[in-house]
Design a protein around this motif. Structure first.
Motif, PDB file in Angstrom:
ATOM      1  N   GLN A   1      11.252  -7.946 -52.788  1.00  0.00           N
ATOM      2  CA  GLN A   1      11.354  -7.308 -54.096  1.00  0.00           C
ATOM      3  C   GLN A   1      10.021  -7.288 -54.839  1.00  0.00           C
ATOM      4  O   GLN A   1       9.697  -6.316 -55.525  1.00  0.00           O
ATOM      5  CB  GLN A   1      12.407  -8.032 -54.938  1.00  0.00           C
ATOM      6  N   ILE A   2       9.248  -8.351 -54.689  1.00  0.00           N
ATOM      7  CA  ILE A   2       7.986  -8.462 -55.417  1.00  0.00           C
ATOM      8  C   ILE A   2       6.896  -7.597 -54.789  1.00  0.00           C
ATOM      9  O   ILE A   2       5.970  -7.152 -55.464  1.00  0.00           O
ATOM     10  CB  ILE A   2       7.530  -9.944 -55.473  1.00  0.00           C
ATOM     11  N   LYS A   3       7.034  -7.322 -53.491  1.00  0.00           N
ATOM     12  CA  LYS A   3       6.020  -6.541 -52.776  1.00  0.00           C
ATOM     13  C   LYS A   3       5.758  -5.203 -53.445  1.00  0.00           C
ATOM     14  O   LYS A   3       4.625  -4.719 -53.492  1.00  0.00           O
ATOM     15  CB  LYS A   3       6.467  -6.330 -51.331  1.00  0.00           C
ATOM     16  N   SER A   4       6.807  -4.605 -53.981  1.00  0.00           N
ATOM     17  CA  SER A   4       6.659  -3.297 -54.639  1.00  0.00           C
ATOM     18  C   SER A   4       6.035  -3.414 -56.030  1.00  0.00           C
ATOM     19  O   SER A   4       5.638  -2.407 -56.612  1.00  0.00           O
ATOM     20  CB  SER A   4       8.021  -2.615 -54.740  1.00  0.00           C
ATOM     21  N   ILE A   5       5.980  -4.634 -56.558  1.00  0.00           N
ATOM     22  CA  ILE A   5       5.399  -4.850 -57.890  1.00  0.00           C
ATOM     23  C   ILE A   5       3.913  -5.160 -57.782  1.00  0.00           C
ATOM     24  O   ILE A   5       3.072  -4.490 -58.382  1.00  0.00           O
ATOM     25  CB  ILE A   5       6.136  -5.990 -58.619  1.00  0.00           C
ATOM     26  N   ASP A   6       3.577  -6.196 -57.010  1.00  0.00           N
ATOM     27  CA  ASP A   6       2.182  -6.589 -56.816  1.00  0.00           C
ATOM     28  C   ASP A   6       2.116  -7.563 -55.647  1.00  0.00           C
ATOM     29  O   ASP A   6       2.710  -8.646 -55.702  1.00  0.00           O
ATOM     30  CB  ASP A   6       1.619  -7.249 -58.091  1.00  0.00           C
ATOM     31  N   GLU A   7       1.403  -7.203 -54.605  1.00  0.00           N
ATOM     32  CA  GLU A   7       1.335  -8.020 -53.402  1.00  0.00           C
ATOM     33  C   GLU A   7       0.569  -9.317 -53.596  1.00  0.00           C
ATOM     34  O   GLU A   7       0.594 -10.198 -52.727  1.00  0.00           O
ATOM     35  CB  GLU A   7       0.718  -7.215 -52.248  1.00  0.00           C
TER      36      GLU A   7
ATOM     37  N   ARG B   1      14.970 -20.714 -47.920  1.00  0.00           N
ATOM     38  CA  ARG B   1      14.260 -19.805 -47.007  1.00  0.00           C
ATOM     39  C   ARG B   1      14.710 -18.356 -47.225  1.00  0.00           C
ATOM     40  O   ARG B   1      13.898 -17.422 -47.237  1.00  0.00           O
ATOM     41  CB  ARG B   1      14.520 -20.226 -45.563  1.00  0.00           C
ATOM     42  N   TYR B   2      16.027 -18.174 -47.395  1.00  0.00           N
ATOM     43  CA  TYR B   2      16.563 -16.838 -47.643  1.00  0.00           C
ATOM     44  C   TYR B   2      16.033 -16.274 -48.971  1.00  0.00           C
ATOM     45  O   TYR B   2      15.603 -15.119 -49.045  1.00  0.00           O
ATOM     46  CB  TYR B   2      18.092 -16.872 -47.667  1.00  0.00           C
ATOM     47  N   LEU B   3      16.070 -17.093 -50.028  1.00  0.00           N
ATOM     48  CA  LEU B   3      15.589 -16.633 -51.337  1.00  0.00           C
ATOM     49  C   LEU B   3      14.119 -16.238 -51.292  1.00  0.00           C
ATOM     50  O   LEU B   3      13.718 -15.236 -51.881  1.00  0.00           O
ATOM     51  CB  LEU B   3      15.792 -17.729 -52.386  1.00  0.00           C
ATOM     52  N   ALA B   4      13.308 -17.027 -50.572  1.00  0.00           N
ATOM     53  CA  ALA B   4      11.879 -16.722 -50.473  1.00  0.00           C
ATOM     54  C   ALA B   4      11.668 -15.358 -49.829  1.00  0.00           C
ATOM     55  O   ALA B   4      10.876 -14.535 -50.309  1.00  0.00           O
ATOM     56  CB  ALA B   4      11.170 -17.812 -49.674  1.00  0.00           C
ATOM     57  N   GLY B   5      12.383 -15.091 -48.726  1.00  0.00           N
ATOM     58  CA  GLY B   5      12.261 -13.800 -48.064  1.00  0.00           C
ATOM     59  C   GLY B   5      12.735 -12.658 -48.936  1.00  0.00           C
ATOM     60  O   GLY B   5      12.120 -11.589 -48.985  1.00  0.00           O
ATOM     61  N   ASN B   6      13.817 -12.874 -49.660  1.00  0.00           N
ATOM     62  CA  ASN B   6      14.374 -11.845 -50.526  1.00  0.00           C
ATOM     63  C   ASN B   6      13.440 -11.543 -51.696  1.00  0.00           C
ATOM     64  O   ASN B   6      13.218 -10.374 -52.042  1.00  0.00           O
ATOM     65  CB  ASN B   6      15.741 -12.303 -51.043  1.00  0.00           C
ATOM     66  N   PHE B   7      12.879 -12.594 -52.306  1.00  0.00           N
ATOM     67  CA  PHE B   7      11.931 -12.395 -53.403  1.00  0.00           C
ATOM     68  C   PHE B   7      10.686 -11.648 -52.925  1.00  0.00           C
ATOM     69  O   PHE B   7      10.154 -10.789 -53.635  1.00  0.00           O
ATOM     70  CB  PHE B   7      11.529 -13.736 -54.017  1.00  0.00           C
ATOM     71  N   ARG B   8      10.202 -12.001 -51.728  1.00  0.00           N
ATOM     72  CA  ARG B   8       8.999 -11.338 -51.201  1.00  0.00           C
ATOM     73  C   ARG B   8       9.212  -9.830 -51.084  1.00  0.00           C
ATOM     74  O   ARG B   8       8.329  -9.033 -51.424  1.00  0.00           O
ATOM     75  CB  ARG B   8       8.628 -11.914 -49.836  1.00  0.00           C
TER      76      ARG B   8
END
Length: 231
Positions: free
Chosen positions: A48-54, A39-46
């Protein structure tokens, strides 16, 4: 040695059954921790990825006490804990480890499977689609663990009897599973493997979403990546 059946039954319950209860508890606690880390990794990846492509999605999906999903881009990793405790056959390399040579009860293990599916298989309810077992995590009474798996999953986590399962190891296992899945691409199946379709398939609402799909449909999974590693 007392051969009285009642005494033998009580001895077995007090010995082997208690060990299996301890293993179940260890495995269940590790699985709960695995959920928390996922759950933590999913939130953390989201973040970081948000700035790349939503459009790239990462989601943790709790599917009950013994299963959860981790969706990342086009992949769905499914982690499933078996509720039983297992013993290895005598040909398995686990019997050659110092931990088991010193204590045979150390060979009993709880089991967590790691499967890789296509995320679209769940999105479009393609019940005929296939997933692949890319790793399985074993945990014993002392919280010693090892992983049988593809590529890094089977290489990094094979020191049974030397390390106990903890937050760091769980995070490393999750990350290795994610990396393998992202690198495990969907291949076009051989023409003759999909050359025939049934009337039922063609009559379904969305034909292209109902025909069986898998990353290695028509190919032999283990020959495609032979380095399934053991201890």
């Amino acid at each position: 040695m007392d051969r009285d059946p009642n005494s033998l039954i009580i001895k077995t319950l007090a010995d082997k059954s208690l060990v299996k209860l301890d293993i179940y508890n260890n495995t269940f606690e590790a699985f709960k921790l695995m959920k928390k880390v996922a759950r933590y990794l999913a939130g953390n990846f989201r973040k970081q990825i948000k700035s790349i492509d939503e459009r790239i999605t990462v989601e943790f999906k709790d599917q009950g006490p013994f299963q959860f999903g981790f969706k990342i881009a086009g992949d769905m990793l499914v982690f499933s804990m078996h509720t039983n405790v297992f013993e290895f056959d005598r040909k398995h390399p686990v019997w050659n480890t110092p931990a088991v040579k010193q204590d045979e009860k150390a060979s009993f293990c709880g089991l967590i499977h790691i499967y890789n599916f296509l995320a679209d298989s769940f999105k479009y309810n393609r019940s005929e689609d296939l997933g692949y077992l890319i790793g399985r995590l074993f945990i014993n009474k002392d919280n010693y663990f090892f992983v049988e798996g593809k590529r890094q999953l089977g290489v990094l986590f094979n020191k049974f009897g030397q390390e106990t399962i903890d937050t760091k190891n769980i995070r490393d296992i999750l990350q290795a599973a994610i990396l393998f899945s992202l690198d495990f691409d969907l291949l076009v199946p051989p023409y003759d493997k999909v050359a025939v379709a049934s009337v039922e398939q063609l009559n379904r609402k969305n034909t292209h979403n109902q025909v069986k799909t898998a990353k290695r449909l028509g190919f032999k999974f283990y020959e495609d990546d032979e380095n399934l590693s053991y201890l």
